[in-house]
Design an enzyme around this catalytic site. Structure first.
Site, PDB file in Angstrom:
ATOM      1  N   GLN A  82      35.819  34.214  70.997  1.00 43.81           N
ATOM      2  CA  GLN A  82      37.214  33.733  70.908  1.00 43.81           C
ATOM      3  C   GLN A  82      37.388  32.863  69.656  1.00 43.81           C
ATOM      4  OE1 GLN A  82      40.121  34.218  72.384  1.00 43.81           O
ATOM      5  NE2 GLN A  82      39.387  35.643  73.921  1.00 43.81           N
ATOM      6  N   SER A  83      36.794  33.270  68.550  1.00 42.03           N
ATOM      7  CA  SER A  83      36.780  32.430  67.353  1.00 42.03           C
ATOM      8  C   SER A  83      38.158  32.291  66.704  1.00 42.03           C
ATOM      9  CB  SER A  83      35.800  33.021  66.340  1.00 42.03           C
ATOM     10  OG  SER A  83      35.932  32.370  65.100  1.00 42.03           O
ATOM     11  N   ASN A  84      38.635  31.044  66.611  1.00 43.48           N
ATOM     12  CA  ASN A  84      39.855  30.778  65.837  1.00 43.48           C
ATOM     13  C   ASN A  84      39.595  31.042  64.367  1.00 43.48           C
ATOM     14  OD1 ASN A  84      41.466  29.582  68.015  1.00 43.48           O
ATOM     15  ND2 ASN A  84      39.913  27.971  67.963  1.00 43.48           N
TER      16      ASN A  84
END
Ligand code: PLP
Length: 345
Positions: A82-84
């Site tokens: 879920q990397s921003n």
């Protein structure tokens, strides 16, 4: 600190607002010893460009400019499922007409799902070219270099951005933030006693610290660890701040004692929800309509709340919380944040 000699793309056409949080501060004070607590303000780096933006937007202004100067056609970077950082890097690539590939580390086993929502959905929507999924603990630099080598063999040119965009060039983004903040304090007649910032891959904390020291801003910064306790986190931040000084040609050593971080709020594991994060996310949402995320800013705000209750942030002190973004991952953790599924203490 002269940033003008570094190439820079601009993704945000304004200084991010600084806002008081009176209802949040009052609710926090009510839960502090003696019913008194600090006055909390927020710098809205969640409103940065490449919307929904965040701290990566500032780093990418310098990193992408460097990629373009080197003639790259593809950005290669890495992160968690879920990397921003991956999502905002992809947005920058799309905007610049570049391709983008990720190496995704499954830090929590079985956490990568093709049909996931939040940032992962946006990876697909914005058209990531390829994702390589690797198990927890895989060294990321060689994994990204492998992707870059494959692109080179096909006659393309990759620009590899480290996790979180945290290197000396990326750190310049938070030197720029320090300068922006200094100007805002001057124009708005504001003073702060303390700044609270998230501390993960360390570019935000280290870059901001370099910017404060280099611009002689005497406000202490405390980083809240999102994946490490101080013994492991502070050396990374120190190294990052020194790398930024070196890149800027500042012939000074970053004083070790200026690197301050706090642990204990990210457990049981990076990105795994805990009760203090849920309290912080709900409190900000229900007192100010301010949306925090479960992986980073929720745990960082939990740190601020804990420091206030412990008396480390004192009644009457004015504290600035740097909101570093992360909104999309809220949707990947809806049940936990609403208290519908059990979380770690
Ligand atoms: C929303 C958000 N806040 C804070 C951080 C931590 O910043 P840094 O990696 O620069 O330490 C991240 C990193 O991904 C993030 O996405």
């Amino acid at each position: 600190m002269d940033l003008s000699r570094f190439p820079r793309r601009r993704y945000t056409p304004f200084a991010t607002p600084i806002e008081p949080l009176p209802r949040f501060s009052a609710a926090l004070a009510a839960s502090c010893p003696g019913g008194q607590g600090p006055e909390v303000w927020v710098k809205r780096d969640d409103m940065l460009g490449l919307f929904p933006g965040g701290n990566k937007t500032r780093k990418l202004e310098f990193l992408v400019a460097d990629a373009l100067a080197q003639g790259a056609d593809t950005l290669v970077t890495c992160g968690a499922p879920q990397s921003n950082h991956c999502r905002i890097t992809l947005a920058a690539a799309v905007k610049e007409g570049l391709q983008c590939r990720f190496v995704i580390e499954e830090r929590v086993p079985d956490s990568f799902h093709e049909d996931a929502s939040g940032n992962h959905f946006m990876f697909r929507l914005m058209g990531v070219e390829a994702i390589t999924v690797v198990p927890a603990g895989t060294p990321m630099a060689p994994a990204m270099q492998k992707v870059a080598d494959e692109l080179a063999a096909a006659g393309r040119k990759a620009y590899v951005i480290p996790g979180g965009g945290s290197n000396a060039i990326g750190g310049l983004g938070y030197v720029a933030c320090a300068q922006e903040l200094q100007q805002q304090m001057f124009e708005q007649g504001l003073r702060f006693d303390h700044v609270i910032v998230g501390s993960g891959s360390s570019g935000t904390h280290g870059g901001l610290l370099a910017g404060f020291l280099g611009n002689r801003i005497p406000i202490p910064i405390t980083g809240i660890g999102v994946s490490r306790d101080p013994a492991d986190q502070e050396p990374l931040v120190w190294k990052e701040a020194q790398a930024v000084f070196d890149l800027l040609g500042i012939a000074e050593a970053v004083p070790r004692e200026k690197v301050v971080s706090v642990g204990g709020y990210w457990q049981p594991k990076y990105s795994v929800p805990n009760a203090r994060m849920v309290e912080a996310v709900q409190l900000a949402a229900r007192t100010e309509g301010l949306l925090l995320d479960p992986v980073y800013t929720g745990k960082i705000m939990a740190g601020l709340i804990g420091l206030a209750r412990d008396g480390c942030l004192r009644p009457g002190e004015r504290v600035l919380f740097l909101h570093t973004g992360g909104l999309p991952s809220l949707h990947a953790y809806e049940a936990a944040v609403l208290g519908k599924t059990p979380v770690a203490p």
